[in-house]
Design a protein around this motif. Structure first.
Motif, PDB file in Angstrom:
ATOM      1  N   SER A  57       1.040  -1.303   0.086  1.00 25.30           N
ATOM      2  CA  SER A  57       0.071   0.167   0.098  1.00 25.30           C
ATOM      3  C   SER A  57       0.670   0.900   0.339  1.00 25.30           C
ATOM      4  O   SER A  57       0.221   2.632  -0.675  1.00 25.30           O
ATOM      5  N   TYR A  58       1.465   1.132   1.072  1.00 24.05           N
ATOM      6  CA  TYR A  58       2.619   2.414   1.436  1.00 24.05           C
ATOM      7  C   TYR A  58       4.212   2.750   0.584  1.00 24.05           C
ATOM      8  O   TYR A  58       4.452   3.518   0.563  1.00 24.05           O
ATOM      9  N   GLY A  59       4.600   1.642   0.512  1.00 25.05           N
ATOM     10  CA  GLY A  59       6.454   1.346  -0.271  1.00 25.05           C
ATOM     11  C   GLY A  59       6.941   0.999   0.794  1.00 25.05           C
ATOM     12  O   GLY A  59       6.655   1.005   2.140  1.00 25.05           O
ATOM     13  N   GLU A  60       8.743   0.450   0.194  1.00 21.73           N
ATOM     14  CA  GLU A  60       9.406   0.085   1.537  1.00 21.73           C
ATOM     15  C   GLU A  60       9.680   1.612   2.622  1.00 21.73           C
ATOM     16  O   GLU A  60      10.166   1.301   3.598  1.00 21.73           O
ATOM     17  N   GLU A  61      10.318   2.262   1.846  1.00 22.05           N
ATOM     18  CA  GLU A  61      10.324   3.045   2.415  1.00 22.05           C
ATOM     19  C   GLU A  61       9.897   4.068   4.235  1.00 22.05           C
ATOM     20  O   GLU A  61      10.371   4.193   4.821  1.00 22.05           O
ATOM     21  N   PRO A  62       8.263   4.847   3.712  1.00 25.45           N
ATOM     22  CA  PRO A  62       7.669   4.645   4.762  1.00 25.45           C
ATOM     23  C   PRO A  62       7.515   3.391   5.849  1.00 25.45           C
ATOM     24  O   PRO A  62       7.244   4.331   6.799  1.00 25.45           O
ATOM     25  N   VAL A  63       7.543   2.506   5.571  1.00 23.70           N
ATOM     26  CA  VAL A  63       7.136   1.332   5.761  1.00 23.70           C
ATOM     27  C   VAL A  63       8.487   1.140   7.220  1.00 23.70           C
ATOM     28  O   VAL A  63       8.426   0.812   8.287  1.00 23.70           O
ATOM     29  N   ALA A  64       9.582   1.573   6.230  1.00 29.59           N
ATOM     30  CA  ALA A  64      10.996   0.843   7.226  1.00 29.59           C
ATOM     31  C   ALA A  64      11.051   2.413   8.195  1.00 29.59           C
ATOM     32  O   ALA A  64      11.383   2.195   9.359  1.00 29.59           O
ATOM     33  N   VAL A  65      10.811   3.878   7.899  1.00 29.30           N
ATOM     34  CA  VAL A  65      10.142   4.764   8.870  1.00 29.30           C
ATOM     35  C   VAL A  65       9.061   4.123  10.036  1.00 29.30           C
ATOM     36  O   VAL A  65       9.865   4.701  10.774  1.00 29.30           O
ATOM     37  N   MET A  66       8.124   4.034  10.003  1.00 29.28           N
ATOM     38  CA  MET A  66       7.420   3.764  10.709  1.00 29.28           C
ATOM     39  C   MET A  66       7.917   2.381  11.708  1.00 29.28           C
ATOM     40  O   MET A  66       7.905   2.574  12.794  1.00 29.28           O
ATOM     41  N   CYS A  67       9.204   0.917  11.137  1.00 30.55           N
ATOM     42  CA  CYS A  67       8.932   0.601  12.075  1.00 30.55           C
ATOM     43  C   CYS A  67      10.184   0.822  12.746  1.00 30.55           C
ATOM     44  O   CYS A  67      10.554   0.284  14.035  1.00 30.55           O
ATOM     45  N   GLU A  68      11.253   2.260  11.892  1.00 27.47           N
ATOM     46  CA  GLU A  68      12.277   2.215  13.038  1.00 27.47           C
ATOM     47  C   GLU A  68      11.630   2.849  14.335  1.00 27.47           C
ATOM     48  O   GLU A  68      12.266   3.046  15.868  1.00 27.47           O
ATOM     49  N   ARG A  69      10.488   3.300  14.655  1.00 27.62           N
ATOM     50  CA  ARG A  69       9.893   4.333  15.394  1.00 27.62           C
ATOM     51  C   ARG A  69       9.306   2.563  16.280  1.00 27.62           C
ATOM     52  O   ARG A  69       8.888   3.212  17.647  1.00 27.62           O
ATOM     53  N   LEU A  70       8.739   1.761  16.204  1.00 26.68           N
ATOM     54  CA  LEU A  70       8.362   0.607  16.565  1.00 26.68           C
ATOM     55  C   LEU A  70       9.326  -0.046  18.754  1.00 26.68           C
ATOM     56  O   LEU A  70       8.470   0.128  19.174  1.00 26.68           O
ATOM     57  N   PRO A  71      10.221   0.645  18.252  1.00 25.11           N
ATOM     58  CA  PRO A  71      11.560  -0.005  19.689  1.00 25.11           C
ATOM     59  C   PRO A  71      10.394   1.359  20.886  1.00 25.11           C
ATOM     60  O   PRO A  71      10.110   0.949  22.477  1.00 25.11           O
ATOM     61  N   GLU A  72      10.264   2.702  20.718  1.00 27.95           N
ATOM     62  CA  GLU A  72       9.940   3.123  21.886  1.00 27.95           C
ATOM     63  C   GLU A  72       8.398   3.417  21.787  1.00 27.95           C
ATOM     64  O   GLU A  72       8.051   3.300  22.794  1.00 27.95           O
ATOM     65  N   ARG A  73       7.509   2.726  20.836  1.00 30.31           N
ATOM     66  CA  ARG A  73       6.212   2.763  20.993  1.00 30.31           C
ATOM     67  C   ARG A  73       5.542   1.081  21.945  1.00 30.31           C
ATOM     68  O   ARG A  73       4.942   1.852  22.780  1.00 30.31           O
ATOM     69  N   ILE A  74       7.273   0.099  21.653  1.00 32.98           N
ATOM     70  CA  ILE A  74       6.535  -0.581  22.700  1.00 32.98           C
ATOM     71  C   ILE A  74       7.629  -0.836  23.590  1.00 32.98           C
ATOM     72  O   ILE A  74       5.815  -1.409  24.848  1.00 32.98           O
ATOM     73  N   ARG A  75       8.031  -0.250  24.272  1.00 39.46           N
ATOM     74  CA  ARG A  75       8.781   0.955  25.178  1.00 39.46           C
ATOM     75  C   ARG A  75       7.374   1.023  26.410  1.00 39.46           C
ATOM     76  O   ARG A  75       7.128   1.404  27.522  1.00 39.46           O
ATOM     77  N   ALA A  76       6.390   2.246  24.991  1.00 39.29           N
ATOM     78  CA  ALA A  76       5.813   3.161  25.745  1.00 39.29           C
ATOM     79  C   ALA A  76       4.394   2.630  26.381  1.00 39.29           C
ATOM     80  O   ALA A  76       3.485   2.758  26.904  1.00 39.29           O
ATOM     81  N   GLY A  77       4.026   1.068  25.356  1.00 41.31           N
ATOM     82  CA  GLY A  77       3.611   0.577  25.744  1.00 41.31           C
ATOM     83  C   GLY A  77       1.999   0.347  25.461  1.00 41.31           C
ATOM     84  O   GLY A  77       0.938  -0.488  25.174  1.00 41.31           O
ATOM     85  N   GLU A  78       2.105   0.373  23.999  1.00 43.60           N
ATOM     86  CA  GLU A  78       1.531   0.976  22.840  1.00 43.60           C
ATOM     87  C   GLU A  78       0.999   0.134  22.474  1.00 43.60           C
ATOM     88  O   GLU A  78      -0.554  -0.280  22.340  1.00 43.60           O
ATOM     89  N   PHE A  79       1.762  -1.938  22.244  1.00 45.54           N
ATOM     90  CA  PHE A  79       0.645  -2.620  22.371  1.00 45.54           C
ATOM     91  C   PHE A  79       0.222  -3.466  23.520  1.00 45.54           C
ATOM     92  O   PHE A  79      -0.243  -4.548  22.649  1.00 45.54           O
ATOM     93  N   THR A  80       0.281  -3.663  24.423  1.00 45.08           N
ATOM     94  CA  THR A  80       0.064  -4.285  25.491  1.00 45.08           C
ATOM     95  C   THR A  80      -1.285  -3.948  25.542  1.00 45.08           C
ATOM     96  O   THR A  80      -2.215  -3.445  25.409  1.00 45.08           O
ATOM     97  N   LEU A  81      -1.671  -4.967  25.697  1.00 44.86           N
ATOM     98  CA  LEU A  81      -3.670  -5.447  25.444  1.00 44.86           C
ATOM     99  C   LEU A  81      -4.053  -5.448  26.664  1.00 44.86           C
ATOM    100  O   LEU A  81      -4.668  -4.593  27.607  1.00 44.86           O
ATOM    101  N   SER A  82      -3.205  -5.888  28.057  1.00 38.86           N
ATOM    102  CA  SER A  82      -3.431  -5.741  29.269  1.00 38.86           C
ATOM    103  C   SER A  82      -2.165  -5.393  30.047  1.00 38.86           C
ATOM    104  O   SER A  82      -1.028  -6.059  30.476  1.00 38.86           O
ATOM    105  N   LYS A  83      -1.881  -4.794  31.377  1.00 39.93           N
ATOM    106  CA  LYS A  83      -1.183  -4.539  31.475  1.00 39.93           C
ATOM    107  C   LYS A  83      -1.323  -4.670  32.973  1.00 39.93           C
ATOM    108  O   LYS A  83      -2.630  -5.129  34.007  1.00 39.93           O
ATOM    109  N   THR A  84      -0.333  -5.072  33.621  1.00 40.84           N
ATOM    110  CA  THR A  84      -0.086  -6.303  35.082  1.00 40.84           C
ATOM    111  C   THR A  84      -0.514  -5.215  35.368  1.00 40.84           C
ATOM    112  O   THR A  84       0.924  -3.579  36.661  1.00 40.84           O
ATOM    113  N   GLN A  85      -0.932  -4.594  36.955  1.00 40.89           N
ATOM    114  CA  GLN A  85      -0.761  -3.781  38.056  1.00 40.89           C
ATOM    115  C   GLN A  85      -0.445  -4.324  38.816  1.00 40.89           C
ATOM    116  O   GLN A  85      -0.627  -5.323  39.758  1.00 40.89           O
ATOM    117  N   GLN A  86       1.130  -3.699  39.956  1.00 44.50           N
ATOM    118  CA  GLN A  86       1.505  -4.420  41.172  1.00 44.50           C
ATOM    119  C   GLN A  86       1.221  -3.379  42.250  1.00 44.50           C
ATOM    120  O   GLN A  86       0.103  -2.750  42.777  1.00 44.50           O
TER     121      GLN A  86
END
Length: 86
Positions: A57-86
């Motif tokens: 849909s978008y081409g390789e470069e825009p997808v590669a740029v989006m993937c470069e931001r994945l580590p910070e998005r993962i660490r920020a909990g954006e893909f966590t469906l259920s968070k464990t509360q302590q």
């Protein structure tokens, strides 16, 4: 196995469509795991399918740029469906 709903002429709000799409993916995931497919294999296939479709849909470069931001998005909990509360 689940059946896709009939297509309607009215468009869904983007957030609703994303939640519905996620529900379909999670149901398919659960069915695959229930059938004995290793969750890591399902995850790899899902990531491959998603990236392949986005590249189509978008081409390789825009997808590669989006993937470069994945580590910070993962660490920020954006893909966590259920968070464990302590």
């Amino acid at each position: 196995m689940f059946k896709l709903p009939e297509k309607t002429e009215t468009a869904r709000p983007p957030n609703e469509a994303k939640h519905l799409a996620l529900r379909y993916i999670l149901e398919a995931w659960e069915e695959a795991v229930y059938d004995g497919i290793d969750p890591d294999c399902v995850a790899t296939a899902a990531i491959f399918a998603a990236l392949s479709d986005m590249i189509s849909s978008y081409g390789e470069e825009p997808v590669a740029v989006m993937c470069e931001r994945l580590p910070e998005r993962i660490r920020a909990g954006e893909f966590t469906l259920s968070k464990t509360q302590q």
